[in-house]
Design a protein around this motif. Structure first.
Motif, PDB file in Angstrom:
ATOM      1  N   ILE A  10       0.826  -1.215   0.000  1.00 10.60           N
ATOM      2  CA  ILE A  10       0.000   0.000   0.000  1.00 10.60           C
ATOM      3  C   ILE A  10       0.858   1.262   0.000  1.00 10.60           C
ATOM      4  O   ILE A  10       0.580   2.215  -0.728  1.00 10.60           O
ATOM      5  CB  ILE A  10      -0.936   0.005   1.242  1.00 10.60           C
ATOM      6  N   LYS A  11       1.946   1.245   0.784  1.00  8.74           N
ATOM      7  CA  LYS A  11       2.711   2.487   0.928  1.00  8.74           C
ATOM      8  C   LYS A  11       3.439   2.920  -0.346  1.00  8.74           C
ATOM      9  O   LYS A  11       3.880   4.060  -0.443  1.00  8.74           O
ATOM     10  CB  LYS A  11       3.652   2.414   2.129  1.00  8.74           C
ATOM     11  N   LYS A  12       3.508   2.037  -1.337  1.00  6.88           N
ATOM     12  CA  LYS A  12       4.116   2.433  -2.621  1.00  6.88           C
ATOM     13  C   LYS A  12       3.154   3.324  -3.417  1.00  6.88           C
ATOM     14  O   LYS A  12       3.571   4.027  -4.322  1.00  6.88           O
ATOM     15  CB  LYS A  12       4.417   1.185  -3.461  1.00  6.88           C
ATOM     16  N   HIS A  13       1.861   3.258  -3.087  1.00  8.65           N
ATOM     17  CA  HIS A  13       0.862   4.010  -3.852  1.00  8.65           C
ATOM     18  C   HIS A  13       0.537   5.309  -3.123  1.00  8.65           C
ATOM     19  O   HIS A  13      -0.555   5.501  -2.608  1.00  8.65           O
ATOM     20  CB  HIS A  13      -0.388   3.144  -4.057  1.00  8.65           C
ATOM     21  N   ASN A  14       1.552   6.176  -3.070  1.00  6.06           N
ATOM     22  CA  ASN A  14       1.444   7.359  -2.226  1.00  6.06           C
ATOM     23  C   ASN A  14       1.574   8.665  -3.006  1.00  6.06           C
ATOM     24  O   ASN A  14       1.928   9.689  -2.458  1.00  6.06           O
ATOM     25  CB  ASN A  14       2.523   7.309  -1.135  1.00  6.06           C
ATOM     26  N   ASN A  15       1.310   8.624  -4.316  1.00  7.90           N
ATOM     27  CA  ASN A  15       1.367   9.873  -5.092  1.00  7.90           C
ATOM     28  C   ASN A  15       0.259   9.882  -6.147  1.00  7.90           C
ATOM     29  O   ASN A  15      -0.419   8.871  -6.345  1.00  7.90           O
ATOM     30  CB  ASN A  15       2.740  10.012  -5.761  1.00  7.90           C
ATOM     31  N   GLU A  16       0.090  11.046  -6.805  1.00 12.55           N
ATOM     32  CA  GLU A  16      -1.079  11.217  -7.689  1.00 12.55           C
ATOM     33  C   GLU A  16      -1.166  10.188  -8.811  1.00 12.55           C
ATOM     34  O   GLU A  16      -2.223  10.006  -9.410  1.00 12.55           O
ATOM     35  CB  GLU A  16      -1.195  12.660  -8.223  1.00 12.55           C
ATOM     36  N   LYS A  17      -0.053   9.508  -9.121  1.00 13.15           N
ATOM     37  CA  LYS A  17      -0.095   8.471 -10.162  1.00 13.15           C
ATOM     38  C   LYS A  17      -0.896   7.262  -9.691  1.00 13.15           C
ATOM     39  O   LYS A  17      -1.513   6.545 -10.471  1.00 13.15           O
ATOM     40  CB  LYS A  17       1.322   8.027 -10.515  1.00 13.15           C
ATOM     41  N   SER A  18      -0.843   7.010  -8.389  1.00 13.97           N
ATOM     42  CA  SER A  18      -1.583   5.900  -7.816  1.00 13.97           C
ATOM     43  C   SER A  18      -1.809   6.158  -6.323  1.00 13.97           C
ATOM     44  O   SER A  18      -0.858   6.287  -5.565  1.00 13.97           O
ATOM     45  CB  SER A  18      -0.795   4.608  -8.007  1.00 13.97           C
ATOM     46  N   VAL A  19      -3.077   6.284  -5.954  1.00 11.36           N
ATOM     47  CA  VAL A  19      -3.409   6.628  -4.567  1.00 11.36           C
ATOM     48  C   VAL A  19      -4.242   5.518  -3.929  1.00 11.36           C
ATOM     49  O   VAL A  19      -5.396   5.316  -4.286  1.00 11.36           O
ATOM     50  CB  VAL A  19      -4.207   7.958  -4.504  1.00 11.36           C
ATOM     51  N   TRP A  20      -3.603   4.807  -3.026  1.00 13.10           N
ATOM     52  CA  TRP A  20      -4.334   3.793  -2.250  1.00 13.10           C
ATOM     53  C   TRP A  20      -4.454   4.298  -0.817  1.00 13.10           C
ATOM     54  O   TRP A  20      -3.488   4.824  -0.254  1.00 13.10           O
ATOM     55  CB  TRP A  20      -3.586   2.447  -2.241  1.00 13.10           C
ATOM     56  N   ILE A  21      -5.646   4.124  -0.234  1.00 13.77           N
ATOM     57  CA  ILE A  21      -5.875   4.590   1.143  1.00 13.77           C
ATOM     58  C   ILE A  21      -6.571   3.487   1.937  1.00 13.77           C
ATOM     59  O   ILE A  21      -7.460   2.804   1.415  1.00 13.77           O
ATOM     60  CB  ILE A  21      -6.767   5.855   1.144  1.00 13.77           C
ATOM     61  N   VAL A  22      -6.147   3.324   3.187  1.00 12.42           N
ATOM     62  CA  VAL A  22      -6.797   2.353   4.070  1.00 12.42           C
ATOM     63  C   VAL A  22      -7.834   3.088   4.916  1.00 12.42           C
ATOM     64  O   VAL A  22      -7.530   4.106   5.537  1.00 12.42           O
ATOM     65  CB  VAL A  22      -5.760   1.681   5.008  1.00 12.42           C
ATOM     66  N   ILE A  23      -9.069   2.612   4.879  1.00 12.89           N
ATOM     67  CA  ILE A  23     -10.125   3.168   5.745  1.00 12.89           C
ATOM     68  C   ILE A  23     -10.858   1.987   6.375  1.00 12.89           C
ATOM     69  O   ILE A  23     -11.372   1.120   5.657  1.00 12.89           O
ATOM     70  CB  ILE A  23     -11.097   4.069   4.950  1.00 12.89           C
ATOM     71  N   HIS A  24     -10.885   1.958   7.689  1.00 12.16           N
ATOM     72  CA  HIS A  24     -11.514   0.853   8.422  1.00 12.16           C
ATOM     73  C   HIS A  24     -11.037  -0.511   7.928  1.00 12.16           C
ATOM     74  O   HIS A  24     -11.852  -1.398   7.615  1.00 12.16           O
ATOM     75  CB  HIS A  24     -13.037   0.929   8.320  1.00 12.16           C
ATOM     76  N   ASN A  25      -9.738  -0.645   7.791  1.00 10.94           N
ATOM     77  CA  ASN A  25      -9.101  -1.925   7.426  1.00 10.94           C
ATOM     78  C   ASN A  25      -9.366  -2.384   5.989  1.00 10.94           C
ATOM     79  O   ASN A  25      -8.962  -3.488   5.614  1.00 10.94           O
ATOM     80  CB  ASN A  25      -9.501  -3.045   8.398  1.00 10.94           C
ATOM     81  N   ASP A  26     -10.064  -1.559   5.213  1.00  9.23           N
ATOM     82  CA  ASP A  26     -10.246  -1.880   3.803  1.00  9.23           C
ATOM     83  C   ASP A  26      -9.355  -0.973   2.961  1.00  9.23           C
ATOM     84  O   ASP A  26      -9.071   0.160   3.358  1.00  9.23           O
ATOM     85  CB  ASP A  26     -11.715  -1.685   3.386  1.00  9.23           C
ATOM     86  N   VAL A  27      -8.941  -1.489   1.803  1.00  9.83           N
ATOM     87  CA  VAL A  27      -8.016  -0.743   0.953  1.00  9.83           C
ATOM     88  C   VAL A  27      -8.770  -0.185  -0.254  1.00  9.83           C
ATOM     89  O   VAL A  27      -9.504  -0.924  -0.921  1.00  9.83           O
ATOM     90  CB  VAL A  27      -6.861  -1.651   0.473  1.00  9.83           C
ATOM     91  N   TYR A  28      -8.600   1.123  -0.509  1.00  6.17           N
ATOM     92  CA  TYR A  28      -9.299   1.779  -1.604  1.00  6.17           C
ATOM     93  C   TYR A  28      -8.302   2.379  -2.587  1.00  6.17           C
ATOM     94  O   TYR A  28      -7.336   3.027  -2.174  1.00  6.17           O
ATOM     95  CB  TYR A  28     -10.208   2.896  -1.062  1.00  6.17           C
ATOM     96  N   ASP A  29      -8.561   2.174  -3.884  1.00  7.53           N
ATOM     97  CA  ASP A  29      -7.766   2.816  -4.924  1.00  7.53           C
ATOM     98  C   ASP A  29      -8.570   4.017  -5.416  1.00  7.53           C
ATOM     99  O   ASP A  29      -9.514   3.861  -6.191  1.00  7.53           O
ATOM    100  CB  ASP A  29      -7.503   1.829  -6.071  1.00  7.53           C
ATOM    101  N   VAL A  30      -8.214   5.217  -4.927  1.00 12.76           N
ATOM    102  CA  VAL A  30      -8.999   6.409  -5.251  1.00 12.76           C
ATOM    103  C   VAL A  30      -8.331   7.276  -6.324  1.00 12.76           C
ATOM    104  O   VAL A  30      -8.678   8.437  -6.490  1.00 12.76           O
ATOM    105  CB  VAL A  30      -9.273   7.266  -3.985  1.00 12.76           C
ATOM    106  N   THR A  31      -7.387   6.677  -7.070  1.00 13.45           N
ATOM    107  CA  THR A  31      -6.663   7.439  -8.098  1.00 13.45           C
ATOM    108  C   THR A  31      -7.638   8.148  -9.051  1.00 13.45           C
ATOM    109  O   THR A  31      -7.490   9.338  -9.324  1.00 13.45           O
ATOM    110  CB  THR A  31      -5.754   6.501  -8.925  1.00 13.45           C
ATOM    111  N   SER A  32      -8.658   7.420  -9.508  1.00 18.08           N
ATOM    112  CA  SER A  32      -9.571   8.004 -10.498  1.00 18.08           C
ATOM    113  C   SER A  32     -10.570   8.959  -9.854  1.00 18.08           C
ATOM    114  O   SER A  32     -11.323   9.642 -10.539  1.00 18.08           O
ATOM    115  CB  SER A  32     -10.324   6.892 -11.225  1.00 18.08           C
TER     116      SER A  32
END
Ligand code: HEM
Length: 116
Positions: A10-32
């Motif tokens: 998850i921590k590799k996706h930390n910039n506008e090219k790819s944004v993954w965020i953990v919320i309540h133990n679930d992983v979200y890809d919010v890039t788009s």
């Protein structure tokens, strides 16, 4: 389909090219969703590659927002990396229920005084 995704990935996706965020133990890809987020892309980028549960709940997102986010879920944290925060939503709902009840009781008392 969702899969288990660890923070190491998850921590590799930390910039506008790819944004993954953990919320309540679930992983979200919010890039788009960056350009569409009503709270702005900076709010999402700030917690990119991290756990954004606290920030997400601090804002008090609506039911609408919680429905939208389902579209972006790509996985969950492995059991060993999960935290016990998945009930925050219920807690804050409970908080509002208690406040509403307290308000109703106060109104009831005032009305009773006026009417008697
Ligand atoms: C998939 C994840 C997310 C979705 C789908 C989402 C969706 C939304 C939506 C629909 C709104 C409009 C208000 C509402 O309906 O509650 C909103 C507002 C906002 N969001 Fe998010 N959000 C997400 C994650 C986050 C995160 C992680 C943060 C903070 C780090 C954040 C910060 C904000 C802020 C600051 C506002 C503006 C509140 C205002 O101006 O009243 N959001 N979001």
């Amino acid at each position: 389909m969702t899969r288990e995704i660890s923070f190491a990935e998850i921590k590799k996706h930390n910039n506008e090219k790819s944004v993954w965020i953990v919320i309540h133990n679930d992983v979200y890809d919010v890039t788009s969703y960056l350009g569409e987020h009503p709270g702005g892309e900076d709010a999402l980028l700030e917690v990119a590659g991290k756990d954004g549960t606290q920030n997400f709940e601090d804002v008090g997102h609506s039911e609408d927002a919680r429905n939208i986010m389902k579209k972006f879920k790509i996985g969950t944290l492995p059991p060993s990396e999960r935290t016990g925060s998945s009930n925050i939503t219920n807690c804050s709902n409970l908080k509002w229920a208690v406040l509403a009840l307290a308000g109703a009781i106060v109104v009831g008392i005032v009305l009773k005084k006026y009417l008697s």
